[in-house]
Design a protein around this motif. Structure first.
Motif, PDB file in Angstrom:
ATOM      1  N   ARG A  78       0.853  -1.197   0.000  1.00 19.63           N
ATOM      2  CA  ARG A  78       0.000   0.000   0.000  1.00 19.63           C
ATOM      3  C   ARG A  78       0.891   1.249   0.000  1.00 19.63           C
ATOM      4  O   ARG A  78       2.058   1.185   0.393  1.00 19.63           O
ATOM      5  N   SER A 132       2.519   4.427   1.258  1.00 20.91           N
ATOM      6  CA  SER A 132       2.899   4.795   2.619  1.00 20.91           C
ATOM      7  C   SER A 132       2.287   6.129   2.994  1.00 20.91           C
ATOM      8  O   SER A 132       2.196   7.036   2.163  1.00 20.91           O
ATOM      9  N   GLU A 133       1.876   6.248   4.246  1.00 22.37           N
ATOM     10  CA  GLU A 133       1.256   7.503   4.687  1.00 22.37           C
ATOM     11  C   GLU A 133       2.295   8.588   4.928  1.00 22.37           C
ATOM     12  O   GLU A 133       2.081   9.747   4.619  1.00 22.37           O
ATOM     13  N   HIS A 134       3.401   8.208   5.520  1.00 25.81           N
ATOM     14  CA  HIS A 134       4.418   9.213   5.844  1.00 25.81           C
ATOM     15  C   HIS A 134       5.737   8.830   5.175  1.00 25.81           C
ATOM     16  O   HIS A 134       6.530   8.091   5.736  1.00 25.81           O
ATOM     17  N   ASP A 194       8.205   2.019   2.943  1.00 26.40           N
ATOM     18  CA  ASP A 194       7.821   3.095   3.867  1.00 26.40           C
ATOM     19  C   ASP A 194       9.022   3.958   4.254  1.00 26.40           C
ATOM     20  O   ASP A 194       8.850   5.087   4.692  1.00 26.40           O
TER      21      ASP A 194
END
Lengths: 296, 257
Positions: free
Chosen positions: A163, A165-167, A241
């Protein structure tokens, strides 16, 4: 029983592909086991060490990266692999003489498939490839590269879900793949640093320590504090990430790195490879191809 | 049946499973100190008891142990050697490296056989490729603390959250650092961390005292294994074979018990 045998089971791309294949086939209730000479694969799928491998009537055997010249050698696979690892000179002569010896192909009650996950690192043309019922390529690009007139099928490797990465960190480059001359890891590092990356992290199996010491260590000294070595990390999500960009120098059309960059919103800097239809196949479609080709 | 490879995988399984343990190593240098022999390792001479040979050591490896002057530190080393606790693995110098007599001396000196005895060389020689390929990447799963020489460059290691530095003859000169690390663990409630040590005899004493104090962290004496990543010398035979491709028997050596 489907038995996958590989000349190595260290954590590099082909081993991961074979582990995934084994798990997917078992997931569909086809009994499959992966045999390898190393240890890494042992807790990743239904597996065993290579010395436990014995061909039996009715088996489907998928062979990867073992320069076999006769079916008989399948019965002494551990010795064969040890011999190959020593790069014994007799193997060179065996390769030269055996590729035209079609009488060595006697295995009416077992099916043998050669899985080709490489190009020049495992040149099939030099082998007695006629002993295999079929050759499996992971990308149609390999069909053109090897140019063999032999029954074959193209089926990509299974891709693990990732997925975005958010950060994401800023200006952290990742170089993904085993550390070896053939992958030109040193060039990828320089490219990343010329592009203004602040840190470069090497994520890969240290296939050639001498190359690392000769080519990478001088770069570590040239760019103090910027280059880090992580080794092969099982969890790809963790890898993606931790980086903003991926750098790659060598063209490997079957590699998932570009696709994984897309899934994780990571910028990809590498050879621009034109997409082939098989690249968009889902894991479900891929397992269907295997079932068809192995007559399961 | 105890095996050199089997013990390596035993520790690797603990590390992968995030089950805390300590791996301490008593190599030939520590063996001589335990035997209360005078030990001098420097550029001019190597003195072990009464035996004196030519010096081969560089500053960071200088060591000086005098039985009377340094008895306090030898006692602490004895404590570390005789310590037993769940998952405290005590690496002994093996008979193939120090001879039958010295190997037996260690067992007799310890007093009772500990099932956690293992090889001091567990991460080197024939196990070194496995250490680099299979154990090193697992360090990335941990917030890792490194205790090592002040000259080491740690920038290549991506998993470090903290480092503590020692100078030469650290067992004597830097003994107080153990208390500093203990305080840091306590004040910051440090648990689930991995502590790597590359600080000669200091490592042995520190690993014992820190594992005794907090066994919710993992402590490993990595010795010289990470030198190529730290801009430190790679003069050990096993390192030269692995990193430079030089011929040598050690890289294939499977130590015996």
């Amino acid at each position: 029983m489907i038995k996958i045998v590989s000349g190595f089971s260290i954590p590099i791309g082909p081993t991961i592909a074979l582990v995934n294949l084994c798990n997917q086939l078992n997931g569909k209730e086809h009994h499959c086991i992966l045999y390898g000479p190393d240890n890494w694969h042992m807790d990743k799928c239904k597996s065993a060490k290579i010395n436990e491998f014995h061909p039996e009537s009715g088996d489907i055997i998928i062979v990867h990266n073992i320069a076999l010249f006769s079916v008989t050698e399948l019965y002494h696979l551990q010795n064969k692999i040890e011999e190959l690892r020593k790069k014994h000179i007799s193997n060179i002569f065996k390769c030269i003489f055996s590729k035209h010896m079609h009488w060595l192909r006697k295995h009416d009650d077992i099916k043998i498939v050669l899985s080709c996950q490489e190009n020049d690192l495992f040149p099939i043309r030099r082998l007695n490839y006629t002993m295999f019922d079929k050759i499996h390529y992971v990308h149609s690009w390999q069909v053109n590269y090897h140019k063999l007139k032999h029954d074959h099928f193209v089926c990509p490797n299974f891709c693990n879900p990732l997925r975005a990465s958010e950060h994401k960190p800023g200006k952290v480059a990742g170089i993904i793949g085993s550390i070896r001359q053939e992958n030109q890891t040193d060039l990828s590092i320089e490219k990343a640093l010329w592009d203004g990356m602040e840190t470069v992290i090497l994520y890969g199996y240290l296939k050639d320590p001498v190359y690392y010491y000769k080519k990478i260590v001088p770069l570590v000294k040239k760019y103090p504090g910027k280059i880090k070595y992580a080794g092969f990390i099982d969890d790809k999500q963790t890898v993606y990430d931790s980086i903003s960009d991926v750098y790659c120098t060598v063209c490997k059309p079957w590699s998932f790195v570009k696709k994984e960059c897309l899934m994780t919103s990571t910028r990809y800097h590498g050879p621009d490879i034109s997409a082939m239809p098989e690249e968009s196949l889902t894991n479900h479609q891929i397992v269907n191809i295997w079932e068809k080709e192995l007559n399961l | 049946m105890k095996s050199f490879e089997g013990d390596f995988y035993k520790l690797l399984a603990l590390l992968r499973g995030h089950k805390p343990f300590a791996f301490n190593r008593f190599s030939d240098g520590e063996l001589y100190i335990l035997q209360n022999k005078e030990l001098i390792l420097d550029a001019d001479q190597v003195k072990v008891g009464e035996n004196i040979t030519e010096g081969i050591y560089k500053t960071e490896d200088f060591k000086r142990f005098h039985p009377e002057e340094h008895s306090f530190y030898r006692d602490r080393l004895v404590d570390a050697f005789k310590f037993t606790k769940r998952n405290y693995f005590n690496g002994l110098s093996c008979r193939c490296c120090v001879g039958d007599e010295n190997f037996q001396w260690q067992l007799d000196f310890h007093g009772e056989y500990d099932e956690n005895f293992t090889w001091a060389n567990l991460l080197v020689n024939g196990n070194y490729p496995k250490f680099i390929h299979e154990m090193y990447p697992v360090f990335y799963e941990y917030p890792t603390v490194f205790v090592c020489n002040e000259k080491a460059d740690l920038s290549v290691l991506p998993f470090l959250v903290k480092d503590f530095r020692v100078g030469y003859n650290a067992m004597v000169q830097d003994y107080g650092l153990i208390e500093v690390i203990r305080s840091w663990i306590s004040e910051n409630n440090v648990e689930g961390h991995l502590f790597l040590f590359s600080a000669s005899s200091f490592s042995k004493i520190a690993i014992h005292q820190l594992y005794d104090y907090c066994d919710r962290n993992t402590y490993i004496d990595v010795g010289t294994t990470l030198n190529p990543f730290m801009d430190m010398r790679i003069d050990r035979t096993y390192l030269k074979s692995f990193w430079l491709g030089e011929r040598g028997k050690d890289i294939n050596k499977i130590c015996i018990w």
